[in-house]
Scaffold this motif. Structure first.
Motif, mmCIF file in Angstrom:
data_model
loop_
_atom_site.group_PDB
_atom_site.id
_atom_site.type_symbol
_atom_site.label_atom_id
_atom_site.label_comp_id
_atom_site.label_asym_id
_atom_site.label_seq_id
_atom_site.Cartn_x
_atom_site.Cartn_y
_atom_site.Cartn_z
ATOM 1 N N VAL A 1 0.864 -1.181 0.000
ATOM 2 C CA VAL A 1 0.000 0.000 0.000
ATOM 3 C C VAL A 1 0.899 1.228 0.000
ATOM 4 N N ASP A 2 0.676 2.111 -0.951
ATOM 5 C CA ASP A 2 1.541 3.282 -1.090
ATOM 6 C C ASP A 2 0.860 4.577 -0.684
ATOM 7 N N LYS A 3 -0.407 4.555 -0.330
ATOM 8 C CA LYS A 3 -1.114 5.764 0.082
ATOM 9 C C LYS A 3 -1.909 5.478 1.353
ATOM 10 N N ARG A 4 -2.265 6.537 2.023
ATOM 11 C CA ARG A 4 -3.043 6.378 3.246
ATOM 12 C C ARG A 4 -4.490 5.993 2.953
ATOM 13 N N THR A 5 -4.921 6.167 1.692
ATOM 14 C CA THR A 5 -6.279 5.769 1.322
ATOM 15 C C THR A 5 -6.403 4.275 1.102
ATOM 16 N N GLY A 6 -5.289 3.547 1.099
ATOM 17 C CA GLY A 6 -5.343 2.095 0.983
ATOM 18 C C GLY A 6 -5.246 1.575 -0.431
ATOM 19 N N ASP A 7 -4.568 2.299 -1.344
ATOM 20 C CA ASP A 7 -4.386 1.812 -2.709
ATOM 21 C C ASP A 7 -3.436 0.628 -2.705
ATOM 22 N N LYS A 8 -3.877 -0.507 -3.216
ATOM 23 C CA LYS A 8 -3.095 -1.740 -3.208
ATOM 24 C C LYS A 8 -2.488 -1.983 -4.583
ATOM 25 N N HIS A 9 -1.259 -2.527 -4.591
ATOM 26 C CA HIS A 9 -0.554 -2.857 -5.826
ATOM 27 C C HIS A 9 0.171 -4.176 -5.630
ATOM 28 N N ASP A 10 0.438 -4.835 -6.752
ATOM 29 C CA ASP A 10 1.133 -6.118 -6.719
ATOM 30 C C ASP A 10 2.580 -5.898 -6.321
ATOM 31 N N LEU A 11 3.074 -6.685 -5.368
ATOM 32 C CA LEU A 11 4.426 -6.509 -4.854
ATOM 33 C C LEU A 11 5.481 -7.128 -5.766
ATOM 34 N N GLU A 12 5.165 -8.220 -6.443
ATOM 35 C CA GLU A 12 6.169 -8.921 -7.259
ATOM 36 C C GLU A 12 6.576 -8.105 -8.470
ATOM 37 N N THR A 13 5.617 -7.422 -9.070
ATOM 38 C CA THR A 13 5.922 -6.646 -10.280
ATOM 39 C C THR A 13 6.311 -5.204 -9.982
ATOM 40 N N SER A 14 6.386 -4.834 -8.699
ATOM 41 C CA SER A 14 6.693 -3.448 -8.355
ATOM 42 C C SER A 14 8.180 -3.154 -8.336
ATOM 43 N N GLY A 15 9.016 -4.179 -8.205
ATOM 44 C CA GLY A 15 10.455 -3.980 -8.096
ATOM 45 C C GLY A 15 10.938 -3.826 -6.672
ATOM 46 N N LEU A 16 10.040 -3.831 -5.703
ATOM 47 C CA LEU A 16 10.425 -3.726 -4.289
ATOM 48 C C LEU A 16 10.783 -5.076 -3.683
ATOM 49 N N PHE A 17 10.333 -6.139 -4.279
ATOM 50 C CA PHE A 17 10.579 -7.478 -3.756
ATOM 51 C C PHE A 17 11.795 -8.087 -4.448
ATOM 52 N N PRO A 18 12.796 -8.586 -3.717
ATOM 53 C CA PRO A 18 13.995 -9.180 -4.348
ATOM 54 C C PRO A 18 13.673 -10.528 -4.985
ATOM 55 N N LYS A 19 13.248 -10.466 -6.228
ATOM 56 C CA LYS A 19 12.789 -11.679 -6.903
ATOM 57 C C LYS A 19 13.911 -12.363 -7.682
ATOM 58 N N TYR A 20 14.657 -11.585 -8.436
ATOM 59 C CA TYR A 20 15.653 -12.190 -9.330
ATOM 60 C C TYR A 20 16.949 -12.548 -8.622
ATOM 61 N N TYR B 1 21.399 -16.601 -10.536
ATOM 62 C CA TYR B 1 21.641 -15.159 -10.473
ATOM 63 C C TYR B 1 23.141 -14.900 -10.315
ATOM 64 N N GLY B 2 23.661 -14.006 -11.126
ATOM 65 C CA GLY B 2 25.077 -13.659 -11.075
ATOM 66 C C GLY B 2 25.985 -14.640 -11.775
ATOM 67 N N VAL B 3 25.431 -15.706 -12.356
ATOM 68 C CA VAL B 3 26.235 -16.704 -13.059
ATOM 69 C C VAL B 3 26.311 -16.307 -14.531
ATOM 70 N N THR B 4 27.503 -16.363 -15.073
ATOM 71 C CA THR B 4 27.681 -16.011 -16.480
ATOM 72 C C THR B 4 26.950 -17.014 -17.353
ATOM 73 N N PRO B 5 26.132 -16.545 -18.298
ATOM 74 C CA PRO B 5 25.402 -17.483 -19.163
ATOM 75 C C PRO B 5 26.345 -18.368 -19.964
ATOM 76 N N GLU B 6 25.824 -19.500 -20.365
ATOM 77 C CA GLU B 6 26.645 -20.477 -21.069
ATOM 78 C C GLU B 6 27.095 -19.965 -22.425
ATOM 79 N N TYR B 7 26.211 -19.208 -23.113
ATOM 80 C CA TYR B 7 26.583 -18.757 -24.454
ATOM 81 C C TYR B 7 27.693 -17.705 -24.381
ATOM 82 N N ILE B 8 27.720 -16.912 -23.271
ATOM 83 C CA ILE B 8 28.789 -15.927 -23.134
ATOM 84 C C ILE B 8 30.118 -16.621 -22.843
ATOM 85 N N CYS B 9 30.086 -17.672 -22.011
ATOM 86 C CA CYS B 9 31.316 -18.436 -21.751
ATOM 87 C C CYS B 9 31.844 -19.066 -23.042
#
Length: 255
Positions: free
Chosen positions: A126-145, A151-159
């Motif tokens: 919730v980003d406002k005091r009025t209670g507006d709700k938004h998806d957390l996964e697509t917001s960029g606030l949740f450490p998903k990747y 994560y952080g591993v060099t791809p095989e094609y680059i190697c």
């Protein structure tokens, strides 16, 4: 009385027919015929959008009567005994009543709820005091990747690409070394390259200092010539410094 000073005559008072001078001949260019021929050739070349010679259709393939009409499929004989859809129920027909299922829906639903996996709530923020709700996964606030295994591993094609580049560089260095051995070329070391670079920069500073000491007014030919020479020296030194800084590996011929 002297009559030489009088040029008037009584015959000059009679109006005479004015004769217009003949017009000069009309100018005709000597290139008129060639220009006319080129114009006709260009017009003939632009008469068609396709090839200049098109194969004429055969007189045997003429348009016949009813040849452009669409042909209908062959007519089929209607069969009255062919199966049809079920008839519409009559108004006097009554539906079958009294059919009951032996399934206990209450116990079945209770068992499904007890044995089922608990549904996790969808993460929101919730980003406002009025209670507006938004998806957390697509917001960029949740450490998903960063929580992924790769994560952080060099791809095989680059190697694979890096290995190919390294192999190509090794083959190129080997080829260069072979050619240098044949041509008796010498490679400058890092210390020699740095020494040459510092020497060029020092020479440029000396020439630049001499250029700065020139007079403000360049009003004589010797001063102009001296200024041009200093500018050429500075330009050549800047070019040499740029070449040495750009290339890490430099080869020189043995004299």
């Amino acid at each position: 009385m002297d009559t030489t000073c009088f040029s008037e005559s009584i015959y000059n008072l009679i109006p005479s027919d004015r004769k217009e001078p003949p017009q000069p001949p009309r100018y005709v260019s000597i290139f008129k015929a060639s220009i006319k021929d080129n114009t006709q050739k260009c017009k003939a070349a632009m008469k068609t959008m396709g090839p200049p010679k098109v194969e004429l259709p055969s007189p045997k393939n003429f348009l016949k009567k009813h040849s452009m009409e669409k042909t209908l499929p062959p007519k089929k004989k209607f069969d009255w005994n062919e199966p049809r859809k079920p008839p519409v129920p009559l108004r006097t027909d009554h539906p079958v009543m009294g059919i009951r299922s032996e399934k206990n829906f209450i116990n079945t639903n209770a068992a499904n709820v007890i044995l089922g996996v608990t549904k996790k709530p969808k993460p929101i923020y919730v980003d406002k005091r009025t209670g507006d709700k938004h998806d957390l996964e697509t917001s960029g606030l949740f450490p998903k990747y960063i929580n992924k295994k790769d994560y952080g591993v060099t791809p095989e094609y680059i190697c694979k690409r890096n290995e190919e580049v390294k192999k190509a560089q090794e083959e190129y260095d080997k080829y260069i070394q072979e050619n240098l051995r044949k041509a008796a070329m010498k490679r400058l070391s890092d210390e020699e390259r740095e020494a040459v670079l510092q020497g060029l920069k020092k020479n440029w500073e000396e020439v630049h200092k001499e250029f700065q000491s020139l007079s403000v007014f360049i009003d004589s030919i010797p001063k102009k010539i001296r200024k041009q020479k200093l500018e050429e020296k500075m330009k050549q030194l800047e070019h040499d410094i740029g070449v040495i800084e750009k290339h890490r590996i430099i080869y020189i011929a043995n004299k």
